[in-house]
Design a protein around this motif. Sequence first.
Motif, PDB file in Angstrom:
ATOM      1  N   ARG A  21       0.954  -0.954  -0.090  1.00 25.37           N
ATOM      2  CA  ARG A  21      -0.219   0.252  -0.244  1.00 25.37           C
ATOM      3  C   ARG A  21       1.306   1.022  -0.508  1.00 25.37           C
ATOM      4  O   ARG A  21       1.896   1.265   0.685  1.00 25.37           O
ATOM      5  N   ALA A  23       0.180   5.006   1.247  1.00 21.80           N
ATOM      6  CA  ALA A  23      -0.619   6.327   1.990  1.00 21.80           C
ATOM      7  C   ALA A  23      -0.316   7.470   2.608  1.00 21.80           C
ATOM      8  O   ALA A  23       0.468   7.852   3.150  1.00 21.80           O
ATOM      9  N   PRO A  24      -0.630   8.285   1.241  1.00 20.79           N
ATOM     10  CA  PRO A  24      -0.240   9.369   1.632  1.00 20.79           C
ATOM     11  C   PRO A  24      -1.535  10.252   2.270  1.00 20.79           C
ATOM     12  O   PRO A  24      -1.837   9.994   2.574  1.00 20.79           O
ATOM     13  N   SER A  25      -0.824  11.940   3.133  1.00 19.86           N
ATOM     14  CA  SER A  25      -1.416  12.317   3.631  1.00 19.86           C
ATOM     15  C   SER A  25      -2.399  13.176   2.370  1.00 19.86           C
ATOM     16  O   SER A  25      -1.286  14.147   2.165  1.00 19.86           O
ATOM     17  N   GLU A  57      -5.051   8.705   4.097  1.00 22.10           N
ATOM     18  CA  GLU A  57      -4.350   8.984   5.500  1.00 22.10           C
ATOM     19  C   GLU A  57      -5.105  11.004   5.811  1.00 22.10           C
ATOM     20  O   GLU A  57      -4.491  11.677   5.992  1.00 22.10           O
ATOM     21  N   TYR A 221      -2.144   9.166  13.761  1.00 20.78           N
ATOM     22  CA  TYR A 221      -1.702   8.295  13.188  1.00 20.78           C
ATOM     23  C   TYR A 221      -1.063   6.997  13.600  1.00 20.78           C
ATOM     24  O   TYR A 221      -1.244   6.075  12.434  1.00 20.78           O
ATOM     25  N   VAL A 225      -2.570   3.557  11.800  1.00 20.50           N
ATOM     26  CA  VAL A 225      -1.735   2.858  10.436  1.00 20.50           C
ATOM     27  C   VAL A 225      -1.508   1.520  10.717  1.00 20.50           C
ATOM     28  O   VAL A 225      -2.093   1.061   9.947  1.00 20.50           O
ATOM     29  N   ARG A 239       8.139   1.598   2.771  1.00 24.75           N
ATOM     30  CA  ARG A 239       7.670   3.622   3.325  1.00 24.75           C
ATOM     31  C   ARG A 239       9.361   4.129   3.866  1.00 24.75           C
ATOM     32  O   ARG A 239      10.026   3.582   3.706  1.00 24.75           O
ATOM     33  N   LEU A 243      10.341   7.628   8.724  1.00 26.13           N
ATOM     34  CA  LEU A 243       9.493   6.201   8.990  1.00 26.13           C
ATOM     35  C   LEU A 243      10.099   5.011   9.614  1.00 26.13           C
ATOM     36  O   LEU A 243       9.403   4.444  10.025  1.00 26.13           O
TER      37      LEU A 243
HETATM   38  N1  GLU Z   1       0.380   9.067   5.999  1.00 28.40           N
HETATM   39  C1  GLU Z   1       1.905   8.734   6.208  1.00 28.40           C
HETATM   40  C2  GLU Z   1       2.781  10.202   4.677  1.00 28.40           C
HETATM   41  O1  GLU Z   1       2.321  10.144   4.200  1.00 28.40           O
HETATM   42  C3  GLU Z   1       2.860   7.379   5.797  1.00 28.40           C
HETATM   43  C4  GLU Z   1       2.111   6.874   6.188  1.00 28.40           C
HETATM   44  C5  GLU Z   1       3.055   5.251   6.161  1.00 28.40           C
HETATM   45  O2  GLU Z   1       3.084   4.536   5.561  1.00 28.40           O
HETATM   46  O3  GLU Z   1       3.371   4.162   7.353  1.00 28.40           O
HETATM   47  O4  GLU Z   1       4.314  10.346   5.720  1.00 28.40           O
END
Ligand code: GLU
Length: 305
Positions: A21, A23-25, A57, A221, A225, A239, A243
């Motif tokens: 996946r 998962a952008p904000s 997200e 978050y 997540v 990712r 992170l």
């Molecule tokens: N939503 C997070 C972001 O935009 C990424 C989350 C993830 O990949 O765990 O930085």
Amino acid sequence: MIFIPLPWQRERMPETPPVFRFAPSPNGLLHLGHALSAVLNHDMAKAENGRFLLRIEDIDQTRCRPEFEAAIYEDLAWLGLDWERPVRRQSAHLDAYASALERLHRLGVVYPSVMTRGEIKAAVAQAEADGRTWPRDPDGSPLYPGRERTYSISERTALLDGGKAYAWRLDMQKAISLFGSAPLTWNENGAGPTGETGTIVTDPAAWGDVILSRSDAPSSYHLSVVVDDALQGVTQVVRGRDLYHATSVHRLLQRLLDLPEPLYYHHRLILGPDGHKLSKSNQDTGIAAFRAAGRTPQEVRALIV
Ligand code: GLU
């Protein structure tokens, strides 16, 4: 060409496809770092006959905007990526995060906290003026002082009834203590900031009492997540390396909530001309800016591999 790592170590049934996946904000325009993440996830899924999901997200409604969400779809489609529909949008699943939080309540590992950012800053400044070193998390923020952690039932009731905004936090030490002495680990298929790979021993204590929900953001978050990765059957989390350390918190929450453990792959970050990580305000490295300047998706791909 994107580098495809050796086949992931698989714990699942061989016939189950791996699930990736991105998962952008939607709190800004996507830049080259996002393009790298999205393309890696997409290409790895393809190489392994896996599934590629896109997750929006958008828990933090004060910063997320519909126009940024629309731009995410446009930029990813322009890059030639295709993802499964429907897209999961976190703002539509607040009940799932609320029930995870409820479970943590039942385990007795959450407490309400009221100190504002300014109050924390002042407490840290005071401690440092007194010659004490205040611990900081891997992102450099001071750990929460946590004086409400030991409140009696009546003090806690007074806090909750007092009308002041509060956030639910994880009582980190208590949460860790629930699991005895066996180290909690994750399987890193990429690399951490200093090349860490393979079995990584977590250090969730480094983050202190992380926020799980706030009055203006019903889930954090970290909480959303791990809930979503489990609900969506995500088996590989690919990712950015920024992170990497957060994975310690994610593994702890997965353990507390009895959720499956995905495999992790943290990829390099793309740095701007100033040597810093790209941010959503770096307009010149935005995918949309490249498109507007007449660059092709192939040219953008070539910049990130
Ligand atoms: N939503 C997070 C972001 O935009 C990424 C989350 C993830 O990949 O765990 O930085």
